[in-house]
Enzyme design. Sequence first.
Site, PDB file in Angstrom:
ATOM      1  N   ARG A 152       0.859  -1.188   0.000  1.00  0.00           N
ATOM      2  CA  ARG A 152       0.000   0.000   0.000  1.00  0.00           C
ATOM      3  C   ARG A 152       0.896   1.240   0.000  1.00  0.00           C
ATOM      4  NH1 ARG A 152      -4.300   0.553   4.336  1.00  0.00           N
ATOM      5  NH2 ARG A 152      -2.472   0.441   5.651  1.00  0.00           N
ATOM      6  N   CYS A 153       0.334   2.354  -0.463  1.00  0.00           N
ATOM      7  CA  CYS A 153       1.063   3.618  -0.486  1.00  0.00           C
ATOM      8  C   CYS A 153       1.521   3.965   0.929  1.00  0.00           C
ATOM      9  CB  CYS A 153       0.147   4.724  -1.017  1.00  0.00           C
ATOM     10  SG  CYS A 153       0.914   6.344  -1.041  1.00  0.00           S
ATOM     11  N   PRO A 154       2.732   4.408   1.199  1.00  0.00           N
ATOM     12  CA  PRO A 154       3.755   4.719   0.188  1.00  0.00           C
ATOM     13  C   PRO A 154       4.742   3.581  -0.062  1.00  0.00           C
ATOM     14  CG  PRO A 154       4.501   5.558   2.274  1.00  0.00           C
ATOM     15  CD  PRO A 154       3.209   4.816   2.539  1.00  0.00           C
ATOM     16  N   GLU A 172      -4.271   3.876  -6.924  1.00  0.00           N
ATOM     17  CA  GLU A 172      -3.100   4.665  -6.507  1.00  0.00           C
ATOM     18  C   GLU A 172      -1.785   4.177  -7.120  1.00  0.00           C
ATOM     19  OE1 GLU A 172       0.496   5.226  -4.555  1.00  0.00           O
ATOM     20  OE2 GLU A 172      -0.692   3.466  -3.971  1.00  0.00           O
TER      21      GLU A 172
END
Lengths: 72, 268
Positions: free
Chosen positions: A11-13, A40
Amino acid sequence: MQHTLDITKERCPMTMVKVKLKLSQIDDGEVLDVLLSEGEPLESVPRTAEEQGHRVEDIRKDGELYHVVIRK
Amino acid sequence: MIDFTESQLERYSRHILLDNVGVEGQQKLLNSKVMIIGAGGLGAPAAMYCAAAGIGKIGIVDADVVEVSNLQRQIIHFTADIGSPKVFSAKEKMQAINPDVEVESIKTFVNASNIEEIIDGYDFVIDGTDSFATKFLINDACVMKGIPFSHGGILRFNGQTMTVLPKESACYRCVFHKPPPKNMIPTCSEAGVLGAVAGMLGTIQAAEALKFITGAGDILADALLTFDALPMNFRKVNVQRNPKCAVCSEHPSITELRDEEQRECDLK
């Protein structure tokens, strides 16, 4: 030589962190094929790679996922 | 090839994402050694940010034990640490923040006979001391050994800092020449200091260390940054090397370390 990286579970980041680490480990001119999800990662990985001076050579759909091909 | 554990990647992700730090910069931090002289108002935040940043080895030197009057600004020490040596209290907190970090704690007063050995092998030194005599001693020792360092000083609501690249940029002695006469500058106990001002200045010093090691941006070389937290004004003044500097010029008059005569601050 072609390198691959699967960030579909990140998942981001951490998506970008993993891509940056992998790009630092390959030689200039080599290609990295990143497998990622839409949303994303699909928006940020190609954009950030280009901002950092790499070339995005291909983005192609693979079922539910995408391959982003980056040349360092 | 640079590699990190999963846990390191997460811990340092916000550094790795920065273009000016990145994977290479974080690796440099992990391989670097920073010596912090003084575990007080400046050394406390500097030590915590260096530990959090993953500096590979941090040295910390101070002779004092934690007192209740320290706690208003020396945020690495807690109420339960009163009576414990500051360097042990600081080591415990740094390792609690980041177990990757190796900490060398040295409980002693820094003086002309031990400073060379204390800073030997370190890549960067942070001056977090509160006496003019020790500030000149740190400057002279770092210039002689060629170790870059960050000078820092605080009083009341004011702070000043500069970074010295020995024989490349102005040193502390190029700018200030020698310690002021006794009683000319009030001691901390007479004048006081706002706790957060210590945090501001010590944090700037940590940022300078991290920037120097990673090569990010421009450090405060040939520049003296001062601030006054009352109006919250910051000012950066250009300074330059003194061709007749007593320690960093081509023909220095100071060629051996010595302890300057200067009253030390009573309250740390």
